[in-house]
Design an enzyme around this catalytic site. Structure first.
Site, PDB file in Angstrom:
ATOM      1  N   SER A  52     -13.486   0.947   2.623  1.00 51.56           N
ATOM      2  CA  SER A  52     -12.441   0.651   1.639  1.00 51.56           C
ATOM      3  C   SER A  52     -11.442   1.793   1.563  1.00 51.56           C
ATOM      4  O   SER A  52     -11.797   2.919   1.197  1.00 51.56           O
ATOM      5  CB  SER A  52     -13.071   0.426   0.258  1.00 51.56           C
ATOM      6  OG  SER A  52     -12.072   0.494  -0.734  1.00 51.56           O
ATOM      7  N   ARG A  76       1.472   4.245  -3.113  1.00 54.77           N
ATOM      8  CA  ARG A  76       1.200   5.654  -2.840  1.00 54.77           C
ATOM      9  C   ARG A  76       2.456   6.505  -2.963  1.00 54.77           C
ATOM     10  O   ARG A  76       2.386   7.677  -3.356  1.00 54.77           O
ATOM     11  CB  ARG A  76       0.591   5.792  -1.439  1.00 54.77           C
ATOM     12  CG  ARG A  76      -0.863   5.282  -1.397  1.00 54.77           C
ATOM     13  CD  ARG A  76      -1.263   4.927   0.016  1.00 54.77           C
ATOM     14  NE  ARG A  76      -2.674   4.633   0.186  1.00 54.77           N
ATOM     15  CZ  ARG A  76      -3.253   3.451  -0.060  1.00 54.77           C
ATOM     16  NH1 ARG A  76      -2.539   2.441  -0.519  1.00 54.77           N
ATOM     17  NH2 ARG A  76      -4.539   3.282   0.145  1.00 54.77           N
ATOM     18  N   LYS A 120     -12.107  -9.841  -3.587  1.00 51.23           N
ATOM     19  CA  LYS A 120     -10.648  -9.601  -3.594  1.00 51.23           C
ATOM     20  C   LYS A 120     -10.060 -10.278  -4.842  1.00 51.23           C
ATOM     21  O   LYS A 120     -10.770 -10.541  -5.786  1.00 51.23           O
ATOM     22  CB  LYS A 120     -10.038 -10.123  -2.300  1.00 51.23           C
ATOM     23  CG  LYS A 120     -10.467  -9.312  -1.074  1.00 51.23           C
ATOM     24  CD  LYS A 120      -9.904  -7.899  -1.133  1.00 51.23           C
ATOM     25  CE  LYS A 120     -10.367  -7.050   0.041  1.00 51.23           C
ATOM     26  NZ  LYS A 120      -9.972  -5.649  -0.142  1.00 51.23           N
ATOM     27  N   SER A 123       0.834  -1.214   0.000  1.00 47.45           N
ATOM     28  CA  SER A 123       0.000   0.000   0.000  1.00 47.45           C
ATOM     29  C   SER A 123       0.861   1.254   0.000  1.00 47.45           C
ATOM     30  O   SER A 123       0.596   2.213  -0.733  1.00 47.45           O
ATOM     31  CB  SER A 123      -0.890   0.020   1.247  1.00 47.45           C
ATOM     32  OG  SER A 123      -1.796  -1.039   1.238  1.00 47.45           O
ATOM     33  N   ARG A 169      -2.363 -14.428  -1.985  1.00 50.14           N
ATOM     34  CA  ARG A 169      -2.495 -14.706  -0.545  1.00 50.14           C
ATOM     35  C   ARG A 169      -3.063 -16.104  -0.284  1.00 50.14           C
ATOM     36  O   ARG A 169      -2.799 -16.693   0.769  1.00 50.14           O
ATOM     37  CB  ARG A 169      -3.339 -13.626   0.126  1.00 50.14           C
ATOM     38  CG  ARG A 169      -2.748 -12.226  -0.032  1.00 50.14           C
ATOM     39  CD  ARG A 169      -3.260 -11.275   1.020  1.00 50.14           C
ATOM     40  NE  ARG A 169      -3.103  -9.885   0.619  1.00 50.14           N
ATOM     41  CZ  ARG A 169      -1.956  -9.204   0.645  1.00 50.14           C
ATOM     42  NH1 ARG A 169      -0.847  -9.786   1.051  1.00 50.14           N
ATOM     43  NH2 ARG A 169      -1.919  -7.936   0.258  1.00 50.14           N
ATOM     44  N   ARG A 220     -13.151  -7.413 -11.048  1.00 47.53           N
ATOM     45  CA  ARG A 220     -13.361  -6.770  -9.737  1.00 47.53           C
ATOM     46  C   ARG A 220     -14.173  -5.482  -9.872  1.00 47.53           C
ATOM     47  O   ARG A 220     -14.035  -4.751 -10.848  1.00 47.53           O
ATOM     48  CB  ARG A 220     -11.997  -6.524  -9.063  1.00 47.53           C
ATOM     49  CG  ARG A 220     -11.311  -7.868  -8.793  1.00 47.53           C
ATOM     50  CD  ARG A 220     -10.041  -7.727  -8.035  1.00 47.53           C
ATOM     51  NE  ARG A 220     -10.256  -7.172  -6.719  1.00 47.53           N
ATOM     52  CZ  ARG A 220      -9.282  -6.755  -5.929  1.00 47.53           C
ATOM     53  NH1 ARG A 220      -8.030  -6.844  -6.342  1.00 47.53           N
ATOM     54  NH2 ARG A 220      -9.546  -6.271  -4.734  1.00 47.53           N
ATOM     55  N   ASP A 269      -6.774  -8.133   4.586  1.00 47.89           N
ATOM     56  CA  ASP A 269      -5.938  -8.972   3.711  1.00 47.89           C
ATOM     57  C   ASP A 269      -5.442 -10.235   4.414  1.00 47.89           C
ATOM     58  O   ASP A 269      -4.794 -11.075   3.784  1.00 47.89           O
ATOM     59  CB  ASP A 269      -4.737  -8.164   3.211  1.00 47.89           C
ATOM     60  CG  ASP A 269      -5.172  -7.054   2.260  1.00 47.89           C
ATOM     61  OD1 ASP A 269      -6.222  -7.214   1.602  1.00 47.89           O
ATOM     62  OD2 ASP A 269      -4.466  -6.033   2.177  1.00 47.89           O
TER      63      ASP A 269
HETATM   64  C1  S3P Z   1      -5.582  -1.486   0.047  1.00 46.95           C
HETATM   65  C2  S3P Z   1      -6.838  -1.537   0.593  1.00 46.95           C
HETATM   66  C3  S3P Z   1      -7.586  -2.785   0.790  1.00 46.95           C
HETATM   67  C4  S3P Z   1      -6.663  -4.009   0.713  1.00 46.95           C
HETATM   68  C5  S3P Z   1      -5.695  -3.938  -0.438  1.00 46.95           C
HETATM   69  C6  S3P Z   1      -4.842  -2.699  -0.338  1.00 46.95           C
HETATM   70  C7  S3P Z   1      -4.942  -0.169  -0.139  1.00 46.95           C
HETATM   71  O1  S3P Z   1      -8.560  -2.910  -0.221  1.00 46.95           O
HETATM   72  O2  S3P Z   1      -7.432  -5.182   0.614  1.00 46.95           O
HETATM   73  O3  S3P Z   1      -4.874  -5.078  -0.453  1.00 46.95           O
HETATM   74  O4  S3P Z   1      -3.722  -0.113  -0.382  1.00 46.95           O
HETATM   75  O5  S3P Z   1      -5.653   0.849  -0.034  1.00 46.95           O
HETATM   76  P1  S3P Z   1     -10.038  -2.243  -0.054  1.00 46.95           P
HETATM   77  O6  S3P Z   1      -9.841  -0.806   0.084  1.00 46.95           O
HETATM   78  O7  S3P Z   1     -10.758  -2.591  -1.315  1.00 46.95           O
HETATM   79  O8  S3P Z   1     -10.627  -2.921   1.146  1.00 46.95           O
END
Ligand code: S3P
Length: 438
Positions: free
Chosen positions: A173, A32, A348, A28, A393, A128, A321
């Protein structure tokens, strides 16, 4: 035509996990860091960048949009920011690979550009739901066309003037929240996101680190357009989600005593730690410190007998996750574990409730699927063949489960492990997992 053989592993049964391991950078945070670095004025140095396929896809997309990104060494990126308005149209489609985070956050950025873009993904990402970002971005003034059912590819029209909205997403989310905040950088007025449950706040923290005025607290974030992102250096902590597999493995295999170094401990990510401890796990977080503004600690994990529990719905977003790994812990625990309020797992990288239930059943575990969770009865894991459905995963979770199995477990379709945990095989075998290519 014969079906293409998929890459597979043979795992377990294995002995104790011991020694000291490190896991790669947080997915994540890595996504970013590249995104904000690209939109900033100046040069951003990213250290600890995850060399996974998902995050590399995001970096490639920004290169296609005219951003120069250097790789002086593995896990390092130098991003030459072009400023908020410096991206250029790409002549070709932008491929996010397997990455939902990449596609949803990019949708927010690209909805605000002067030019059109097309975002595509692999077979899994193409199934998705994108409606969750299309709808609020449209309410901000964006125009995004998707396939039937709100599926990718996303055709994003440029030249739209965005305005801020006050939005309460129906699902918790971080991806939705982040897409709106990124679009909000370009919008007139204020963008406010009020979440049903707090989710990871990396976008908010990183925007603040890049000098953007933003107010946030668990469950709510607000910012206004019209400021500037200023380049800064980013140190990416090790990914708790990658550490999770080794935590569960060391918890379930008798005799284990494993140290996982410098793991990211952001409370919005560490729900699994709380749940495992409630199940009786012996996990010590030693030497808490900060790494690039994020809390990290060394985790010492020793084997313990786990007990089944009712997992509180409130903890779900903090371990969204980690459910595949928790399913394995529950399968190895004494008694019954009940999971509810986790319907998001169905959308997912695979339907994680269905894929985990099918695989655990193949290995002899009694598990009942519910629409938003599962009821798992701990038992003896047997050998067999399981399908990961190309979900990283799921593949890693079954590699962990196999360590306690009565016989070898063959795990099919594991190539996507490289999306989030390149080097899993060597880290896992160094720790003591019995794991090899099939
Ligand atoms: C993430 C948010 C989550 C997570 C994903 C990474 C992120 O998803 O499952 O692996 O980096 O913002 P959701 O926001 O769809 O729950």
């Amino acid at each position: 035509m014969l079906p293409m053989p998929t890459e597979g592993w043979v795992a377990g049964p294995g002995g104790p996990l011991r020694g000291i391991v490190r896991v790669p950078g947080d997915k994540s945070v890595s996504h970013r860091a590249v995104m904000l670095g690209a939109l900033a004025e100046g040069v951003t140095h990213v250290r600890g960048f995850l060399e996974g396929e998902d995050t590399r896809a995001t970096a490639r997309v920004f290169e296609q949009l005219g951003v120069r990104i250097e790789t002086p060494s593995a896990s390092e990126r130098i991003v030459h920011g072009v400023g908020l308005h410096g991206l250029r149209a790409s002549g070709t489609v932008l491929d996010c690979g397997n990455a939902g985070t990449g596609m949803r956050l990019l949708a927010g950025v690209l909805a605000a550009q002067r030019f059109d873009s097309v975002l595509v993904g692999d077979a899994s990402l193409s199934q998705r739901p994108m409606h969750r970002v299309i709808e609020p971005l449209t309410a901000m003034g964006a125009r995004i066309d998707a396939e039937a059912g709100g599926l990718p590819p996303l055709r994003i029209h440029g030249g739209r003037l965005l305005h801020g909205i006050d939005y309460a997403p129906p699902v918790a989310s971080a991806q939705v929240k982040s897409a709106l905040l990124l679009a909000g950088l370009y919008a007139q007025g204020e963008t406010i996101v009020r979440e049903p449950h707090p989710t990871r706040d990396y976008t908010e923290r990183m925007l603040a680190a890049f000098g953007w005025p933003i107010a946030f607290a668990p469950g709510v974030a607000r910012l206004s357009g019209g400021h500037v992102l200023r380049a800064t250096d980013v140190e990416v902590p090790a990914d708790f989600s990658s550490a999770a597999f080794l935590m569960v493995a060391a918890s379930i295999v008798p005799g284990s005593d494993l140290r996982i170094e410098a793991v990211g401990m952001n409370p919005r990510r560490t729900g699994l730690l709380r749940v495992l401890r409630a199940m009786g796990a012996d996990i010590e977080a030693a030497e808490p410190r900060e790494h690039g503004g994020e809390p990290v600690a060394d985790l010492r994990v020793r084997h313990a007998t786990l007990r089944g529990i009712e997992v509180s719905e409130a903890v779900v977003p903090d371990m969204i996750d980690e459910f595949p790994a928790l399913f394995v812990a529950a399968a190895c625990a004494r008694g019954i574990t009940v999971i509810r309020g986790a319907g998001e797992l169905r959308v997912k990288e695979s339907d994680r409730i269905a894929t985990m239930a099918a695989g655990l059943r193949m290995l002899g575990i009694v598990i009942q699927e519910t629409p938003d969770g599962a009821v798992i009865t701990g038992g003896r894991i047997g050998g067999g063949i399981v399908e990961s459905h190309g979900d990283h995963r799921i593949a890693m979770s079954f590699a962990v489960a196999a360590q306690l199995a009565g016989d070898e477990v063959r795990i099919n379709d594991v190539a996507n492990v490289a999306t989030s945990f390149p080097g899993f095989m060597s880290a896992a075998t160094a720790a003591g997992l019995a794991l090899r290519n099939a």
